[in-house]
Design a protein around this motif. Structure first.
Motif, PDB file in Angstrom:
ATOM      1  N   LEU A 157       0.833  -1.203   0.000  1.00  0.00           N
ATOM      2  CA  LEU A 157       0.000   0.000   0.000  1.00  0.00           C
ATOM      3  C   LEU A 157       0.870   1.256   0.000  1.00  0.00           C
ATOM      4  O   LEU A 157       0.541   2.248  -0.662  1.00  0.00           O
ATOM      5  CB  LEU A 157      -0.919   0.001   1.222  1.00  0.00           C
ATOM      6  N   THR A 158       1.963   1.211   0.750  1.00  0.00           N
ATOM      7  CA  THR A 158       2.898   2.342   0.748  1.00  0.00           C
ATOM      8  C   THR A 158       3.412   2.613  -0.663  1.00  0.00           C
ATOM      9  O   THR A 158       3.429   3.760  -1.131  1.00  0.00           O
ATOM     10  CB  THR A 158       4.090   2.053   1.679  1.00  0.00           C
ATOM     11  N   LEU A 159       3.811   1.557  -1.342  1.00  0.00           N
ATOM     12  CA  LEU A 159       4.340   1.710  -2.705  1.00  0.00           C
ATOM     13  C   LEU A 159       3.254   2.150  -3.679  1.00  0.00           C
ATOM     14  O   LEU A 159       3.517   2.923  -4.608  1.00  0.00           O
ATOM     15  CB  LEU A 159       4.963   0.388  -3.158  1.00  0.00           C
ATOM     16  N   ALA A 160       2.037   1.683  -3.487  1.00  0.00           N
ATOM     17  CA  ALA A 160       0.945   2.037  -4.394  1.00  0.00           C
ATOM     18  C   ALA A 160       0.509   3.487  -4.225  1.00  0.00           C
ATOM     19  O   ALA A 160      -0.053   4.076  -5.153  1.00  0.00           O
ATOM     20  CB  ALA A 160      -0.245   1.109  -4.168  1.00  0.00           C
ATOM     21  N   ARG A 162       2.410   5.995  -3.977  1.00  0.00           N
ATOM     22  CA  ARG A 162       3.495   6.889  -4.398  1.00  0.00           C
ATOM     23  C   ARG A 162       3.006   7.908  -5.422  1.00  0.00           C
ATOM     24  O   ARG A 162       1.966   7.732  -6.075  1.00  0.00           O
ATOM     25  CB  ARG A 162       4.646   6.085  -4.990  1.00  0.00           C
ATOM     26  N   THR A 163       3.773   8.958  -5.546  1.00  0.00           N
ATOM     27  CA  THR A 163       3.441   9.995  -6.515  1.00  0.00           C
ATOM     28  C   THR A 163       3.490   9.419  -7.930  1.00  0.00           C
ATOM     29  O   THR A 163       4.319   8.557  -8.235  1.00  0.00           O
ATOM     30  CB  THR A 163       4.435  11.163  -6.407  1.00  0.00           C
ATOM     31  N   GLY A 164       2.608   9.903  -8.780  1.00  0.00           N
ATOM     32  CA  GLY A 164       2.550   9.438 -10.160  1.00  0.00           C
ATOM     33  C   GLY A 164       1.470   8.413 -10.408  1.00  0.00           C
ATOM     34  O   GLY A 164       1.159   8.110 -11.558  1.00  0.00           O
ATOM     35  N   THR A 180       0.298  10.404  -2.591  1.00  0.00           N
ATOM     36  CA  THR A 180       0.739  11.197  -1.433  1.00  0.00           C
ATOM     37  C   THR A 180       2.173  10.904  -1.012  1.00  0.00           C
ATOM     38  O   THR A 180       2.804  11.734  -0.357  1.00  0.00           O
ATOM     39  CB  THR A 180      -0.184  10.939  -0.222  1.00  0.00           C
ATOM     40  N   VAL A 181       2.681   9.737  -1.344  1.00  0.00           N
ATOM     41  CA  VAL A 181       3.993   9.312  -0.840  1.00  0.00           C
ATOM     42  C   VAL A 181       5.077   9.576  -1.880  1.00  0.00           C
ATOM     43  O   VAL A 181       4.996   9.070  -3.003  1.00  0.00           O
ATOM     44  CB  VAL A 181       3.977   7.813  -0.476  1.00  0.00           C
ATOM     45  N   PRO A 182       6.105  10.332  -1.539  1.00  0.00           N
ATOM     46  CA  PRO A 182       7.218  10.527  -2.479  1.00  0.00           C
ATOM     47  C   PRO A 182       7.870   9.184  -2.801  1.00  0.00           C
ATOM     48  O   PRO A 182       7.969   8.311  -1.933  1.00  0.00           O
ATOM     49  CB  PRO A 182       8.178  11.433  -1.707  1.00  0.00           C
ATOM     50  N   LEU A 183       8.312   9.027  -4.030  1.00  0.00           N
ATOM     51  CA  LEU A 183       8.899   7.761  -4.454  1.00  0.00           C
ATOM     52  C   LEU A 183      10.088   7.381  -3.582  1.00  0.00           C
ATOM     53  O   LEU A 183      10.227   6.211  -3.185  1.00  0.00           O
ATOM     54  CB  LEU A 183       9.330   7.855  -5.922  1.00  0.00           C
TER      55      LEU A 183
END
Length: 260
Positions: A157-160, A162-164, A180-183
């Motif tokens: 979920l953290t990886l999903a 990510r920005t983009g 919301t999460v920077p790569l």
């Protein structure tokens, strides 16, 4: 996450990803970023709870099969079946073969279609079978499988988030956390989780160190493939897709941990 207190991120993670009595004090993009970065911690707690139930049953003389069933049931209970429901809805949407708008409408319906039922059946069977094999080998490997799979599920979920990666709908949990999460932050969390999992595996031997690290990486890879497919089919991600990613990652991790 520097602009968001750690407590807000933890509250967001546990308040949205578990049924634990945690109040979400902020529902903005910054809190969502902190929550998604903390998601693996919620997975760690869920996995520890599942492992505790499994080991307790083993200590009472219950066989490894029933312990495996209980271990698989605990994450469902601690999330009110949210991720399993998301998996089923995602399977129905993808299986419908309809355009994005129609598929999203199918996913939003309250009932579960045949694709969802079949997917749930085989995913749960795979999880129970893998956990049974782990417990049948030793209680320690059962604990490792329960904790690592639940943590890897939330890492997906953290990886999903990510920005983009855009949301498929303008509302809902998917829209709240998408992008919301920077790569770099997502990759850093992935590296920490993988290293921690490998360290836990090392307690059981060198082979388990490698296998556990591979389980986390394979879980992330499988979730990434599903994420990209859903993004193409639906035009982005939804809360249901997040649930599908979590269950895909958990199942993949368990399967890898059962190899050898």
């Amino acid at each position: 996450m520097s602009k968001t207190p750690l407590s807000d991120g933890l509250r967001f993670a546990f308040g949205t990803l578990t049924v634990l009595p945690v109040t979400v004090t902020r529902w903005d993009r910054e809190a969502a970023r902190g929550g998604m970065l903390c998601a693996p911690l919620a997975g760690l707690v869920v996995g520890a709870g599942a492992a505790l139930v499994g080991v307790a049953l083993l200590a009472m003389g219950v066989g490894p099969l029933l312990a495996a069933v209980a271990t698989a049931a605990v994450p469902a209970a601690l999330t009110r079946g949210l991720h399993l429901d998301g998996l089923a809805d995602t399977a129905d949407g993808l299986g419908s073969g309809k355009p994005a708008e129609d598929a999203l409408r199918i996913m939003k319906q309250s009932d579960i279609g045949p694709f969802g039922v079949i997917t749930l059946l085989f995913v749960l069977l795979a999880q129970v079978a893998a956990l049974f094999q782990a417990y049948d080998d030793s209680w320690a490997r059962g604990v490792l499988a329960a904790v690592v799979s639940a943590t890897a599920a939330r890492l997906a979920l953290t990886l999903a988030a990510r920005t983009g990666v855009p949301p498929a709908r303008p509302e809902g949990l998917g829209a709240a956390v998408a992008g919301t999460v920077p790569l770099r932050g997502a990759l850093l969390v992935a590296a920490v989780v993988t290293a921690a999992a490998a360290g836990a595996g090392a307690l059981l031997g060198t082979y388990d160190l490698v296998r556990t690290a591979l389980a986390v990486l394979a879980a992330c890879a499988a979730a990434e493939l599903l994420l990209r497919h859903c993004a193409r089919r639906f035009g982005g991600i939804t809360g249901d897709v997040f649930g599908g990613l979590a269950e895909t990652a958990a199942t993949t991790a368990l399967v890898v941990l059962s190899l050898g």
